[in-house]
Scaffold this active site. Structure first.
Site, PDB file in Angstrom:
ATOM      1  N   PHE A 176       0.839  -1.197   0.000  1.00 27.21           N
ATOM      2  CA  PHE A 176       0.000   0.000   0.000  1.00 27.21           C
ATOM      3  C   PHE A 176       0.872   1.244   0.000  1.00 27.21           C
ATOM      4  O   PHE A 176       2.068   1.195   0.304  1.00 27.21           O
ATOM      5  CB  PHE A 176      -0.935   0.004   1.218  1.00 27.21           C
ATOM      6  CG  PHE A 176      -0.213   0.043   2.540  1.00 27.21           C
ATOM      7  CD1 PHE A 176       0.047   1.250   3.175  1.00 27.21           C
ATOM      8  CD2 PHE A 176       0.222  -1.125   3.151  1.00 27.21           C
ATOM      9  CE1 PHE A 176       0.722   1.293   4.389  1.00 27.21           C
ATOM     10  CE2 PHE A 176       0.892  -1.098   4.369  1.00 27.21           C
ATOM     11  CZ  PHE A 176       1.145   0.122   4.984  1.00 27.21           C
ATOM     12  N   CYS A 177       0.265   2.369  -0.361  1.00 29.11           N
ATOM     13  CA  CYS A 177       0.948   3.664  -0.364  1.00 29.11           C
ATOM     14  C   CYS A 177      -0.111   4.753  -0.215  1.00 29.11           C
ATOM     15  O   CYS A 177      -1.283   4.454   0.017  1.00 29.11           O
ATOM     16  CB  CYS A 177       1.763   3.847  -1.642  1.00 29.11           C
ATOM     17  SG  CYS A 177       0.780   3.717  -3.156  1.00 29.11           S
ATOM     18  N   THR A 178       0.268   5.999  -0.350  1.00 34.14           N
ATOM     19  CA  THR A 178      -0.647   7.106  -0.079  1.00 34.14           C
ATOM     20  C   THR A 178      -1.857   7.115  -1.005  1.00 34.14           C
ATOM     21  O   THR A 178      -3.000   7.132  -0.554  1.00 34.14           O
ATOM     22  CB  THR A 178       0.087   8.452  -0.194  1.00 34.14           C
ATOM     23  OG1 THR A 178       1.268   8.410   0.595  1.00 34.14           O
ATOM     24  CG2 THR A 178      -0.803   9.598   0.265  1.00 34.14           C
ATOM     25  N   ILE A 236      -4.079   4.635   0.650  1.00 33.74           N
ATOM     26  CA  ILE A 236      -4.545   4.945   2.000  1.00 33.74           C
ATOM     27  C   ILE A 236      -5.675   5.966   1.973  1.00 33.74           C
ATOM     28  O   ILE A 236      -6.649   5.865   2.728  1.00 33.74           O
ATOM     29  CB  ILE A 236      -3.373   5.478   2.852  1.00 33.74           C
ATOM     30  CG1 ILE A 236      -2.251   4.446   2.932  1.00 33.74           C
ATOM     31  CG2 ILE A 236      -3.841   5.866   4.249  1.00 33.74           C
ATOM     32  CD1 ILE A 236      -0.898   5.036   3.293  1.00 33.74           C
TER      33      ILE A 236
END
Length: 310
Positions: free
Chosen positions: A177-179, A206
């Site tokens: 996952f990432c921003t 996110i």
């Protein structure tokens, strides 16, 4: 929402043969709609975060989606009271998010997208290796419970971290996952190329998880770093309590702002002992300019320099 400014993080991996020619009409559209922020264009797609009025953001999105290649461009929204950006830019790049590994192309191979509503079930599986693909200073602000922190300073370091720590024959299921979804999407393409079989990534990142998953069901712990003047957002997408050191760009909390090593715009506990005298003098001069502009009720263009999710 009573807040006047819409902040839209958007990206799409798509082959843009004419990305150089797209720059000027895209910039004109942003200016015509009074949209601020920075968008990156490359052969592999588009990426960036912009802000403006509801009408302005809708105008930009309508222009983008008028192009069949961008009709489904991914975007997430949050809101704030003041413009988080001072400038309007469209930059041409080799990559819209820099991994630095030739041949990695999410347009050709990509992992399995996981909707936010299905994310909790996936990462609760003990057989799933959960990796945060963001940089160390972002992870320090908040992450998913049980996630592995690669402790990378830039996304370029991610491939070497994977090679040094994980084996496709042993780690069968990997979730990342990432921003906003762009780094983990590109990371998934890289992982597939390295031989990892089951690779998953959080669709929309996110920010989309915050938008769609109720806080009482959340497996997130902390705030989320964002690449604009808000610095961080909470699960309800409201602005967090963090500030940012203009010298080293590191997020700083209330306790760090109370430190003897914190000087607004000049230094913080993370960088006070590593700044060169030249950098320190430059920071002091810049802070004086920012304070002068603030006293005159004017925005200051170097109060924040946009950095794309990277």
């Amino acid at each position: 929402m009573s807040q006047a400014i819409v902040v839209a993080a958007l990206y799409k991996f798509v082959t843009l043969e004419d990305y150089v020619e797209l720059r000027e009409p895209l910039l004109k559209t942003m200016l015509d709609n009074n949209v601020k922020g920075t968008l990156l264009l490359a052969h592999e797609g588009i990426n960036g975060t912009v802000s403006g009025t509801r009408e302005g953001i809708d105008g930009l999105l309508a222009w983008l989606r008028n192009d069949p290649r961008l009709v489904d461009v991914d975007h997430k929204e949050s809101y704030c009271d003041e413009q988080p950006f001072y400038r309007t830019k469209v930059k041409l790049k080799k990559e819209i998010v820099t991994l630095g590994v030739p041949g990695v192309d999410p347009n050709q191979a990509v992992g399995t997208y996981v909707e936010p509503k299905d994310w909790n079930a996936l990462i609760s599986d003990p057989e799933v290796l959960l990796i945060d693909t963001r940089n160390d200073y972002e992870v320090a602000i908040g992450t998913f419970k049980g996630a592995i922190d690669p402790k990378t300073e830039t996304f370029r370091e991610f491939p070497e971290y994977i090679k040094a720590n994980f084996d496709p024959s042993k780690h069968k299921k990997v979730a990342m996952f990432c921003t906003g979804g762009i780094r983990c999407e590109k990371a998934s393409s890289y992982m597939l190329g390295e031989g990892f079989e089951s690779v998953y990534h959080l669709k929309g990142g996110i920010l989309k998880y915050f938008e769609e998953v109720p806080q009482e069901e959340s497996l997130w712990d902390g705030d989320c770093f964002v690449f604009d003047n808000r610095v961080t957002v909470r699960h309800d997408l409201s602005e967090g309590e963090y500030d940012q050191c203009h010298a080293c760009r590191h997020p700083i909390n209330a306790e760090e702002r109370a430190s003897e090593h914190y000087s607004p715009g000049v230094s913080c506990p993370h960088c006070w002992d590593s700044l060169s005298e030249k950098t320190r003098r430059s920071a002091i001069d810049r802070q004086k300019q920012i304070e002068l502009a603030k006293a005159r009720n004017l925005p200051h263009p170097i109060g924040y320099n946009y950095k794309a999710e990277a």
